[in-house]
Design an enzyme around this catalytic site. Sequence first.
Site, PDB file in Angstrom:
ATOM      1  N   PHE B 239      48.453-115.994  41.618  1.00 58.32           N
ATOM      2  CA  PHE B 239      49.890-115.709  41.616  1.00 58.32           C
ATOM      3  C   PHE B 239      50.251-114.423  42.344  1.00 58.32           C
ATOM      4  O   PHE B 239      51.294-113.838  42.098  1.00 58.32           O
ATOM      5  CB  PHE B 239      50.428-115.691  40.176  1.00 58.32           C
ATOM      6  N   THR B 467      45.984-124.990  43.608  1.00 58.60           N
ATOM      7  CA  THR B 467      47.150-125.615  44.215  1.00 58.60           C
ATOM      8  C   THR B 467      46.858-127.012  44.738  1.00 58.60           C
ATOM      9  O   THR B 467      47.767-127.818  44.886  1.00 58.60           O
ATOM     10  CB  THR B 467      47.604-124.752  45.394  1.00 58.60           C
ATOM     11  N   ARG B 625      57.829-131.804  54.325  1.00 57.93           N
ATOM     12  CA  ARG B 625      56.970-132.926  53.963  1.00 57.93           C
ATOM     13  C   ARG B 625      56.157-132.584  52.719  1.00 57.93           C
ATOM     14  O   ARG B 625      55.686-131.459  52.563  1.00 57.93           O
ATOM     15  CB  ARG B 625      56.032-133.224  55.133  1.00 57.93           C
ATOM     16  N   ASN B 628      51.069-134.148  48.950  1.00 56.61           N
ATOM     17  CA  ASN B 628      50.468-134.900  47.843  1.00 56.61           C
ATOM     18  C   ASN B 628      51.461-134.844  46.696  1.00 56.61           C
ATOM     19  O   ASN B 628      51.772-133.776  46.177  1.00 56.61           O
ATOM     20  CB  ASN B 628      49.126-134.249  47.461  1.00 56.61           C
ATOM     21  N   THR B 631      50.013-133.079  43.380  1.00 54.17           N
ATOM     22  CA  THR B 631      49.773-131.637  43.362  1.00 54.17           C
ATOM     23  C   THR B 631      51.074-130.872  43.620  1.00 54.17           C
ATOM     24  O   THR B 631      51.284-129.796  43.060  1.00 54.17           O
ATOM     25  CB  THR B 631      48.684-131.224  44.371  1.00 54.17           C
ATOM     26  N   GLN B 635      52.900-128.093  41.138  1.00 59.89           N
ATOM     27  CA  GLN B 635      53.338-126.752  41.541  1.00 59.89           C
ATOM     28  C   GLN B 635      54.755-126.481  41.068  1.00 59.89           C
ATOM     29  O   GLN B 635      55.061-125.389  40.588  1.00 59.89           O
ATOM     30  CB  GLN B 635      53.316-126.653  43.068  1.00 59.89           C
ATOM     31  N   GLY B 699      56.345-125.557  52.007  1.00 62.27           N
ATOM     32  CA  GLY B 699      55.735-124.799  50.912  1.00 62.27           C
ATOM     33  C   GLY B 699      56.352-125.069  49.561  1.00 62.27           C
ATOM     34  O   GLY B 699      57.566-125.229  49.437  1.00 62.27           O
ATOM     35  N   GLY B 701      54.753-123.583  46.418  1.00 64.56           N
ATOM     36  CA  GLY B 701      54.167-122.747  45.361  1.00 64.56           C
ATOM     37  C   GLY B 701      55.158-121.878  44.627  1.00 64.56           C
ATOM     38  O   GLY B 701      55.017-121.621  43.433  1.00 64.56           O
ATOM     39  N   GLU B 702      56.163-121.386  45.319  1.00 65.72           N
ATOM     40  CA  GLU B 702      57.045-120.398  44.717  1.00 65.72           C
ATOM     41  C   GLU B 702      58.462-120.891  44.468  1.00 65.72           C
ATOM     42  O   GLU B 702      59.165-120.400  43.591  1.00 65.72           O
ATOM     43  CB  GLU B 702      57.043-119.133  45.576  1.00 65.72           C
TER      44      GLU B 702
END
Lengths: 329, 735
Positions: B239, B467, B625, B628, B631, B635, B699, B701-702
């Site tokens: 993180f 991730t 895009r 997956n 996953t 996230q 992206g 993740g955040e």
Amino acid sequence: MMRLPRFRYLAPRKLSEAAAALADLGTQASVLAGGTDLLPNMKRRQQTPATLVGLREIRALRARSGDPGSGMTLGALTRLSEIEHDSAIAANWPALAQAAASVATPPLRNMGTLGGNLCLDTRCSYYDQGPEWRAAIGYCMKKDGEICWVAPGSPRCWAVTSTDTAPVLCALGAEVTLVSAQGERRIPVEDLFADDGIEHLTKKPGEILSAVHLQKPTPDARSTYVKLRRRGSFDFPVLGIAASARLRADGTVEEARIFLSGTGSRPTNAAEAVAFLAGRKLTDEDVLREAAESIAHVARPLQNTDFSMSWRKQAAREFAARALRNLLP
Amino acid sequence: MTTRNVGQPFVRRDGRAKVTGEARYSYEVAVPDAVYGVLVTSGIAKGRIVEIDTSAAEREAGVLAVISHKNALRLPGEPHLEGPDRVVQALQDDRIRYSNQPIAVAVADTFERAVHAAMLVRVNAEVAAHTVRVEDELHNAFPHKIMAGGKLQEPDESHGDVAAGLVAGAARVEEAYETPFETHNPLEPHATVASWSGDRLTVYDASQWVFAVKKKLAKGFGIPPENVRVVTKFVGGAFGCKGSAWSHVVIAALAAKQVARPVKLALSRHQMFGPVGGRPRTRQKVAVAAQRDGKLTAIRHETVSPTSRFDVFVEASALQARHLYASPNIESRHRIVRLDIGTPTFMRAPGESSGSFALESAMDELAHRLEMDPLALRLASYAEKDPADGKPFSSKSLRACYQEGARRFGWEKRPRTPRSQTRSGQFVGMGMATAMYPANFAPAQALARMLPDGSAQVESGTIDLGTGAYTVFAQIAADELGLPFEKVRFDLGDSDMPEAPIAAGSMTAASVGSAVLVASRALRDRLIRTAIVDSASPLHGLAPIEIRAEDGRLVATSGKSDSYVELIRRAGGKPIEERGKTAPGDEREKFSMHGFGAHFAEVLVDPDLGTVHVSRMVGVFATGRILNARTARSQFLGGMVWGIGMALHEHSVFDEKLGRIMTRDLSDYHVAVNADVGSIEPLFLEEEDAHVDPAGVKGAGELGLCGAAAAIANAVFNATGKRIRELPITPDKLL
């Protein structure tokens, strides 16, 4: 870093052997039940017994006798998860099942025992720290130091009781048996606790809490435990309120007992509220609110307890009202 | 490119290994003859070590050394890099700069003995007066450039006349907001295993960026970078806190050199609080004003956050105000103050998560003042172009996110006024907020190799932070090479591999994904060329454009085909490999690139106790895009749950007199547990973005955290009529 200090481990198979060992070792020894409180404390060097007398091999401490019809005796090693899932306990002493279910997390309840939860060490932000942290402030009077960081002028330690089952067993008028090499004695759970953060148990070093005795519930008996905490699970109580009462059909209180957790060094007896309630109708909202006010009055907040004082006072009142409402059919 | 694999919800390749314990995290890597290092950290916030008595520790059995500034080898170089790196304290002097600073390391043959030895070290320090309160240093606040999105950005930006715009509005909100110190606390603590062989160093590190660890250690120890190899195969959460090599990494290498044995060093949970960063506290001021129709006449966002005395980190909370809503007048300002604390650092959505709490709360307040639906207010100032510079967005489906989110959530059922809806005695409240996070992209390299058995090996020195990198990059390569997913292995986490950027800033999928795509495409093209010049190939003499890759074969439009196995066998039976490299190009100058989303939250608030339960959250995100679906969903799920923790729980509490953090472990550093999480529904709307990067990825993740805490805070207001402008929203603030 969290590693246990060196210690000797004894695993007696009989209660008498355990008592004899404790008699020999005195304050150098501690009793180990589920270990969910003691072992982390030892890792933090809050407790540093030279010897641990493990109780797990003593079958008698797992025994259960009696039944709801006559009262029940639970061995001290009865796991919290057993109590949580026991239908007889849930039906007759619901507050106890509720309290057990609210302790920590399922894995900890699988390890943690009723006796251990009753004897849970008191807590404080300045005490529940690692050895390095406590050393850096010169420790506190509860362990290795001189002063109280919560109230620096105080002659006593203000560490707080956080056990969920203790206020319930006090409210239920339960008793415990304490066994030592000299024999055994049976005392009300209420008398197991003292109002001191350090000497919070009246149990002598040579004594082992062997069993908890639950009184036969009368047909009109009701009980409840409510726990206020920061999150939905895995948390000590910010405030725990245990209440039991015998109610007439019209809602009149024959008798009540109310104890709090998280408010002082011992489970706090809301005696004034109890006296006020006797003979009054709990179904009367004014009565209920006045009793709740009185309960909140003894939920005296300290600096080392969670949240602001003003919130605690207000929340305690509302939470107490909720506990009392739970007693109504 | 066919997308038979990309987008599919394949399960994580490393999932089984992690669940069964087969996966070796950095500390668990078996290194022969390794010994154990345990840090001694400072018990005061500021001062000087007068004396450090290590004699008792050194006398203990199994103790190899206790290393402090008194006997630590002098590092020939400064272990510090340009860019997102942190100044470290590697036992080089007697100064104490913050609480929990490493001041010694005990090294012993077992972990237990090292713990014991560390506890026996006695420190006599001269205590200096410290300051850990932002308030005490406000008069010394200063602006500093911000490291964000891989480039330095100005602390202040302004266009139009904000003062006039604020007056021109029909309604205005000017309020102060606060977010607390927070600590990352991934389940896996920081850990380093350092092993020297002559002047060559191998390090297994819990890291988000093996290449920076390599360069930093090479610089500190004065050896060529090629002498250092850094390996990170599995990370148990990071993180941001593992994005730079902290003091313990250098200390582990130093101790290993000094005792001439490999050294394993892990931080205790308590040591996670202070010496390895955290999100700094923020004090923010937001002013927004709008016309009666909701069009924003001005936005002003100012923030102050602390950094350490010796290094700079800016929590860029006001950056998003530059890009989020259309307004002729926008101003943003960042200030920092210096405190006697460890340097704060990037923590999931640094800036955006803390800043969105303030900005999106202010927007909700403005909507309330205008008696407007909060969603309608946002739509009224929907930015069709980036307000900062007028650039078009490379893609932006925020409007669709709002619509889909509102529909799924049932936004029309939102109580019109606070305290107007109850459910089993609890106030019901609904709130929403916008999510925005930049689509970062950094140079990356990858290698793709076709093996004689017709399977492919692809690698890049990136990190899988949990991730899904192991999984999703194999999906990309499989599509490019026309192979089934099972026939592609993707490997990562080694500085001997092609260089990848820091696994942070939600840019790994975009950056490494693009490099993998380019490398795989290059390999495929090479294989096609090999076939058409091979007289024994059925494809001999065809034009490359006639040939595609499919099911492990090269297939011509005519139907003729050649398999990879045959092709390589005829070409000599050796693996064939190609490298790929990507870097941001001019598109970044032409377009504004961001992922967007919308959070909707429902809370139940106890009217008597002030306790808050998040009963429902719906988040809809559009971020290019999706590689997956499983996953990516995880996230977003993680981001939204984090939002609950940020809104209601997370807080590293300082004792200001001692200058120390009181919270010390996961029993009192509260994060949301299952019982705190109601229904969470993350959804994504796929976008085709031809400009953002070759992989078309923005992206994930955040983005899921951005705005999440604000949506909850806004729901709390809707439930109670109480506006909490200081996180976390604890019950005491609501009574």
